[in-house]
Design a protein around this motif. Sequence first.
Motif, PDB file in Angstrom:
ATOM      1  N   ARG A   1     -41.232  -8.181   0.165  1.00 14.29           N
ATOM      2  CA  ARG A   1     -40.221  -7.285  -0.391  1.00 14.29           C
ATOM      3  C   ARG A   1     -40.883  -6.150  -1.177  1.00 14.29           C
TER       4      ARG A   1
ATOM      5  N   ILE B   1     -42.377 -14.100   0.351  1.00 13.04           N
ATOM      6  CA  ILE B   1     -41.187 -13.272   0.538  1.00 13.04           C
ATOM      7  C   ILE B   1     -41.139 -12.174  -0.523  1.00 13.04           C
TER       8      ILE B   1
ATOM      9  N   ARG C   1     -36.079  -5.350   6.597  1.00 16.64           N
ATOM     10  CA  ARG C   1     -35.159  -5.864   5.567  1.00 16.64           C
ATOM     11  C   ARG C   1     -34.375  -7.061   6.097  1.00 16.64           C
ATOM     12  N   GLU C   2     -33.943  -6.982   7.357  1.00 22.29           N
ATOM     13  CA  GLU C   2     -33.207  -8.091   7.971  1.00 22.29           C
ATOM     14  C   GLU C   2     -34.097  -9.328   8.093  1.00 22.29           C
ATOM     15  N   ARG C   3     -35.355  -9.149   8.453  1.00 19.14           N
ATOM     16  CA  ARG C   3     -36.292 -10.275   8.558  1.00 19.14           C
ATOM     17  C   ARG C   3     -36.488 -10.931   7.187  1.00 19.14           C
ATOM     18  N   ILE C   4     -36.639 -10.129   6.153  1.00 23.09           N
ATOM     19  CA  ILE C   4     -36.800 -10.666   4.797  1.00 23.09           C
ATOM     20  C   ILE C   4     -35.540 -11.418   4.383  1.00 23.09           C
ATOM     21  N   ARG C   5     -34.370 -10.880   4.720  1.00 23.40           N
ATOM     22  CA  ARG C   5     -33.110 -11.554   4.390  1.00 23.40           C
ATOM     23  C   ARG C   5     -33.033 -12.917   5.080  1.00 23.40           C
ATOM     24  N   ARG C   6     -33.445 -12.987   6.367  1.00 22.81           N
ATOM     25  CA  ARG C   6     -33.438 -14.276   7.081  1.00 22.81           C
ATOM     26  C   ARG C   6     -34.416 -15.256   6.445  1.00 22.81           C
TER      27      ARG C   6
ATOM     28  N   GLU D   1     -35.335 -15.305   3.333  1.00 24.39           N
ATOM     29  CA  GLU D   1     -34.756 -15.747   2.066  1.00 24.39           C
ATOM     30  C   GLU D   1     -33.717 -16.840   2.283  1.00 24.39           C
ATOM     31  N   LEU D   2     -32.933 -16.742   3.327  1.00 23.79           N
ATOM     32  CA  LEU D   2     -31.961 -17.794   3.645  1.00 23.79           C
ATOM     33  C   LEU D   2     -32.660 -19.105   3.976  1.00 23.79           C
TER      34      LEU D   2
ATOM     35  N   LYS E   1     -34.040 -20.562   0.682  1.00 24.99           N
ATOM     36  CA  LYS E   1     -33.005 -21.176  -0.153  1.00 24.99           C
ATOM     37  C   LYS E   1     -32.554 -22.517   0.422  1.00 24.99           C
TER      38      LYS E   1
ATOM     39  N   SER F   1     -34.808  -1.107   8.474  1.00 25.73           N
ATOM     40  CA  SER F   1     -33.692  -2.058   8.543  1.00 25.73           C
ATOM     41  C   SER F   1     -34.102  -3.380   9.195  1.00 25.73           C
TER      42      SER F   1
END
Length: 147
Positions: free
Chosen positions: A34, A30, A53-58, A60-61, A64, A50
């Motif tokens: 990034r 990840i 970025r949204e795929r990376i955010r998902r 990361e969730l 975590k 965008s």
Amino acid sequence: MSVSIGEMMSAASMLSEDIESPIQQLGKEIDLMRSELSWHESKYPNTDTSKRRERIRRLELIYKTLEKCEPINLMPVIRDKLMEARKQDFRPDCACVWIPLVPNVPDLLHARPAIIDMIGWEIRTAYDYNYVGLANAGGFITSNLDD
């Protein structure tokens, strides 16, 4: 041949020395994604990133959430044992899962248990946990070894 969870932990520990966990590897991937996206955005500032970025955010969730589940290799074993207990006529409402914190746990009388109350009973002393389920004549004991 049957293997206890403690033996599985010991073997996994020996095999994984100096090796990252899959969750750590996912975190590094990840971070790399990034970094590559930042480089791409600096080279091509007018590009719409965008969706990336949204795929990376998902991811990361997901990372975590998985990180909170470690040690992840125990979860399938615990799930199987819980399903074994739920299939019985006893119909338990909660489970006591003994997880070894060291590869070689001392014998029953000399083991030092840590009680983690996830139900929220807020029992004041470890001795009081001896009363849990006493009115139901104890509880159901699943098999202690994997087949």
